[in-house]
Design a protein around this motif. Structure first.
Motif, short mmCIF file in Angstrom:
data_model
loop_
_atom_site.label_atom_id
_atom_site.label_comp_id
_atom_site.label_asym_id
_atom_site.label_seq_id
_atom_site.Cartn_x
_atom_site.Cartn_y
_atom_site.Cartn_z
N MET A 1 0.83 -1.20 0.00
CA MET A 1 0.00 0.00 0.00
C MET A 1 0.87 1.25 0.00
SD MET A 1 -3.20 1.15 0.20
CE MET A 1 -4.18 -0.16 0.92
N ASP A 2 0.77 2.04 -1.09
CA ASP A 2 1.40 3.37 -1.10
C ASP A 2 0.59 4.28 -0.18
OD1 ASP A 2 3.05 5.44 -1.67
OD2 ASP A 2 2.14 5.91 -3.60
N CYS A 3 1.26 5.28 0.42
CA CYS A 3 0.57 6.13 1.39
C CYS A 3 -0.02 7.39 0.74
CB CYS A 3 1.53 6.51 2.52
SG CYS A 3 2.05 5.10 3.52
N GLN A 4 0.72 8.02 -0.15
CA GLN A 4 0.27 9.27 -0.77
C GLN A 4 -0.30 8.98 -2.15
OE1 GLN A 4 0.32 12.04 0.98
NE2 GLN A 4 1.46 11.14 2.70
N MET A 5 -1.65 9.08 -2.28
CA MET A 5 -2.31 8.80 -3.56
C MET A 5 -3.52 9.72 -3.69
SD MET A 5 -2.30 4.61 -3.68
CE MET A 5 -3.12 4.52 -2.09
N PRO A 6 -3.92 10.01 -4.92
CA PRO A 6 -5.14 10.81 -5.11
C PRO A 6 -6.39 9.97 -4.84
CG PRO A 6 -4.23 10.14 -7.23
CD PRO A 6 -3.23 9.70 -6.19
N VAL A 7 -7.54 10.64 -4.81
CA VAL A 7 -8.86 10.05 -4.58
C VAL A 7 -8.97 9.51 -3.16
CG1 VAL A 7 -10.60 8.39 -5.37
CG2 VAL A 7 -9.04 9.44 -7.03
N MET A 8 -8.17 8.49 -2.80
CA MET A 8 -8.16 7.95 -1.43
C MET A 8 -6.72 7.50 -1.13
SD MET A 8 -10.21 4.71 0.24
CE MET A 8 -11.82 5.43 -0.07
N ASP A 9 -6.11 8.08 -0.09
CA ASP A 9 -4.72 7.73 0.23
C ASP A 9 -4.67 6.39 0.96
OD1 ASP A 9 -5.50 8.18 2.86
OD2 ASP A 9 -4.57 10.17 2.97
#
Length: 782
Positions: free
Chosen positions: A704-712
């Motif tokens: 799981m990446d932590c910084q993402m658009p839509v839902m982090d």
């Protein structure tokens, strides 16, 4: 005795003098009685021995002639002595020939005498006649009652104590009378005269000097009192004059106080304004620091994300089939990317230290293995410059310490990299020892050194020792700054000593505690047969590598001899590909085995019984080579063990992994690495799509990446944990952020573990194996 009399000086002087005299007299009396006691005992011994000596000759003749009547007369004569209570003559068979006795006197003080001298004493004298000295005739036995001597001693002791007490009492009375007439009565007269002085008019009275006391202390005291009365007279006159002056100055003083009060009020208001300005400045500084921290966190992610993709893709490209020119270009690009990432890490680490956001681990780790690992990492760099990289770890160094191995490794790597960079010939040494509760690491090189001016600015950010250094060798000047800050953060100290052209000596001291479980069980096991075989040393005595190897061998108790004097030992020689003479000598060696120490990395594999020991020295590698060279460990066993390990890893079933990553380059890198590890990976661009993928498919693990658009990643993890079916699903955080609190935030949101970008194959393998579901085989089968 009245209370007033007890307060008189004469009484107290008499009391103190008499007490001292009585104490001293008591001590002297005790000493005299003690001496008398020993004298009495000695006198008793002498007197009885004299009595026996006088009776010895007649008793011997009586025993010789066996004349009982004369024996009884002699014994009756002995009983006339007041201390004798029993006398007898016995023959050689201890049979009594004649005996006489009387009762002991009775007294209420007898117990004291018995305590000091004992109740009785028995004296025995062997009987002989001068003509027949070799013929024993029997014994004269005399028993005395010590009370005769004890009573005399007690009488003298009582007289001594009573006479001493009487003398003290007589002395007390005499001293009391003398002190009263000489001291107390004149003093009372002076006090009576002084009591008549009126407080209102002390200047009108003068004290009379007592008769016969003009020249002694009392006369002097009265004279001084009169002088003080005169001084009081003049002081009163001055006081009255000052009182009148004070009345004149009272108005002026009140006005001055009012002026000073007004000034203080004005200064207080100015101080309050300054305090308000300082508070505002502090709030602005905190706000700027918080903004800088947020900026660093954001920039860390934004810069690392594309950089990690570049490094990952370059790493994947290097694993493919490339011609030498392409591989060289790819390696140059990969090294440049890793250098840029290292520079970014240094800047972020310095910022974290200055902002107080750097957290330190406190876990067990081996300093020896860490030093050997760092030395091995920099060995190739040293070989390219044809300099020697030598490790000299104290063989008695504890196996495990408690601390932060990552930060210690960071400091050591920086120091080693600098030492090799600024050394063109000679050597770089790493020493490690532990004493006084502190770990000491020394990095010593024979490089260009530094000037005195350079030593003062060497630890400053973005600066190097001299301008020529930056121009010739490059660098940002951040490494040593970070070293100093990390060492100080670990409550240690870093020192540097250097002179131009004479090399540089860095000393790092860290107060690391020893891990409690560190002990003999952590030490490598040395086969006792190695101590019987021994080592034939063919490394020159002046070679820098020899001292470290010798110290470790001696710690193991393995004897070291010269190669020419020990043809039956294991040959340990330093060789290179060009050193034909040493290689031929090793090929002709008739001993149990050969170990060739290689410092250049160019030595090709030799015969089957030749073992290659890569330098710088690693303890476990040295022990492995010794076992193989001596035939105690076979290489087939090691290959079999490795094959079993590979088979066991290959037998592990593949996993179905959900890769949640918004960056397509990182998706490609991670997917490729996972496929090479034997796993199936499905990508998802954000947390919302990850939830949809989990609803439609089963996955064994989530990256799981932590910084993402839509839902982090944080929100997606919390949503996953809300579903009871996904409570035990392993979720591994993968982020480019490196600020303090990132790991804690990941674990707090429900993630199981944490790794940082760029993706590394071994790190991915380790975290996957650590969180592999126990029922993965069954799941994969379904």
């Amino acid at each position: 005795m009245s209370k007033g009399f007890k307060q008189r000086l004469s009484y107290r002087l008499t009391r103190d003098t008499v007490l001292v005299a009585m104490a001293l007299g008591l001590v002297l009396n005790v000493i005299q009685i003690t001496l008398d006691y020993f004298s009495a005992k000695e006198s008793m011994e002498k007197e009885i021995h004299a009595l026996i000596d006088i009776s010895n000759s007649p008793a011997s003749q009586i025993a010789y002639n066996i004349d009982v009547r004369l024996a009884e007369e002699l014994l009756d004569g002995l009983l006339r002595h007041p201390a004798t209570i029993d006398a007898r003559i016995s023959d050689n068979d201890n049979e009594t020939m004649a005996a006489a006795s009387k009762s002991s006197p009775v007294s209420s003080y007898r117990w004291v005498s018995d305590l000091l001298f004992g109740p009785d004493r028995v004296f025995r004298q062997e009987l002989q006649v001068p003509q027949l000295e070799d013929l024993p005739l029997g014994n004269l036995i005399v028993t005395i009652d010590t009370y005769h001597y004890g009573a005399q001693f007690l009488q003298r002791a009582g007289y001594t104590l009573i006479s001493g007490l009487l003398k003290s009492l007589i002395l007390s009375a005499a001293l009391l009378a003398i002190f009263y007439f000489v001291l107390t009565r004149p003093m009372l007269n002076v006090i009576s005269a002084l009591s008549q002085v009126q407080a209102s008019t002390p200047e009108k009275v003068r004290l009379p000097i007592p008769a016969n006391h003009r020249e002694d202390e009392i006369g002097t005291m009265v004279g001084i009192i009169n002088q003080h009365l005169e001084t009081i007279d003049s002081s009163l006159a001055q006081l009255r004059h000052a009182e009148s002056a004070m009345k004149n100055y009272s108005t002026q003083l009140e006005q001055e106080v009012a002026d000073r009060t007004r000034e203080i009020s004005e200064k207080n208001e100015a101080l309050q304004r300054g305090n308000r300005a300082l508070v505002k400045a502090k709030e602005d500084a905190v706000r700027r620091a918080r903004a800088r921290a947020n900026f660093l966190a954001s920039m860390s992610h934004e810069i690392r994300t594309p950089l990690n993709g570049v490094i990952g893709m370059l790493g994947l490209a290097l694993e493919g089939e490339l011609d030498p020119a392409q591989r060289n270009r790819m390696e140059i690009a990969l090294n440049a990317g890793e250098s840029l990432l290292g520079l970014l890490n240094d800047i972020l680490d310095i910022s974290k230290v200055e902002a107080g956001k750097l957290s330190l681990e406190n876990i067990p780790f081996s300093v020896r293995h860490l030093i050997e690992e760092c030395a091995t990492l920099h060995a190739q760099q040293a070989r390219r410059k044809q300099i020697l990289l030598v490790t000299e770890v104290d063989p008695d160094l504890p196996e495990n310490f408690l601390g932060d191995p990552t930060r210690v490794r960071q400091v050591l790597n920086n120091l080693l990299s600098n030492a090799i960079k600024f050394t063109d010939e000679g050597s770089v040494r790493i020493r490690a020892a532990y004493s006084g509760g502190s770990l000491r690491i020394d990095v010593v090189d024979t490089g260009i050194g530094m000037s005195k001016e350079g030593l003062h600015r060497i630890f400053s950010p973005f600066s190097q020792a001299d301008a020529d250094t930056t121009r010739l060798y490059g660098g940002t000047g951040l490494g040593l700054t970070l070293c100093r800050q990390l060492v100080e953060r670990m409550h240690g100290q870093i020192l540097v000593d250097s002179r131009e052209g004479s090399g540089t000596h860095f000393t790092v001291t860290l107060p690391l505690p020893i891990h409690e479980t560190s002990g003999a069980q952590d030490l490598p096991r040395v086969d006792p047969r190695l101590r019987d075989i021994g080592i034939a040393m063919a490394i020159p005595a002046d070679n820098p590598y020899r001292s470290g190897i010798e110290a470790q061998l001696r710690k193991w108790g393995i004897p070291i001899r010269g190669a020419s004097r020990d043809p039956d030992g294991i040959l340990l020689a330093l060789a290179s590909a060009e050193d034909r003479e040493t290689l031929e000598f090793a090929n002709d060696w008739q001993g149990p085995g050969v170990i060739l120490a290689d410092a250049t990395g160019t030595l090709p594999p030799g015969r089957a019984n030749h073992q290659l020991l890569s330098l710088p020295l690693r303890r476990d590698e040295l022990l492995r080579c010794l076992g193989l060279a001596a035939g105690l460990v076979h290489s087939d066993d090691q290959h079999t063990h490795r094959a079993e390990t590979i088979d066991q890893n290959a037998a592990e079933p593949s996993l179905s992994i959900l890769l949640v990553e918004d960056n397509q380059v990182n998706q490609l890198v991670a997917t490729s690495l996972l496929k090479k590890l034997g796993h199936r990976a499905d990508p998802a661009e954000n947390g919302l799509k990850a939830l949809q993928a989990l609803e439609n498919n089963h996955y064994d693990l989530v990256l799981m990446d932590c910084q993402m658009p839509v839902m982090d990643g944080y929100e997606a993890t919390q949503r996953i944990r809300q579903n009871p079916q996904w409570q035990q699903l392993p979720i591994i955080a993968v982020t480019a952020n490196v600020m303090q609190g990132d790991r804690e935030d990941c674990l707090a949101s429900g993630m199981n573990d944490y790794i940082t970008k760029p993706y590394k194959r071994e790190e991915l393998r380790a975290v996957i194996e650590r969180w592999r579901p126990s029922d993965s085989a069954e799941v994969s089968g379904r």
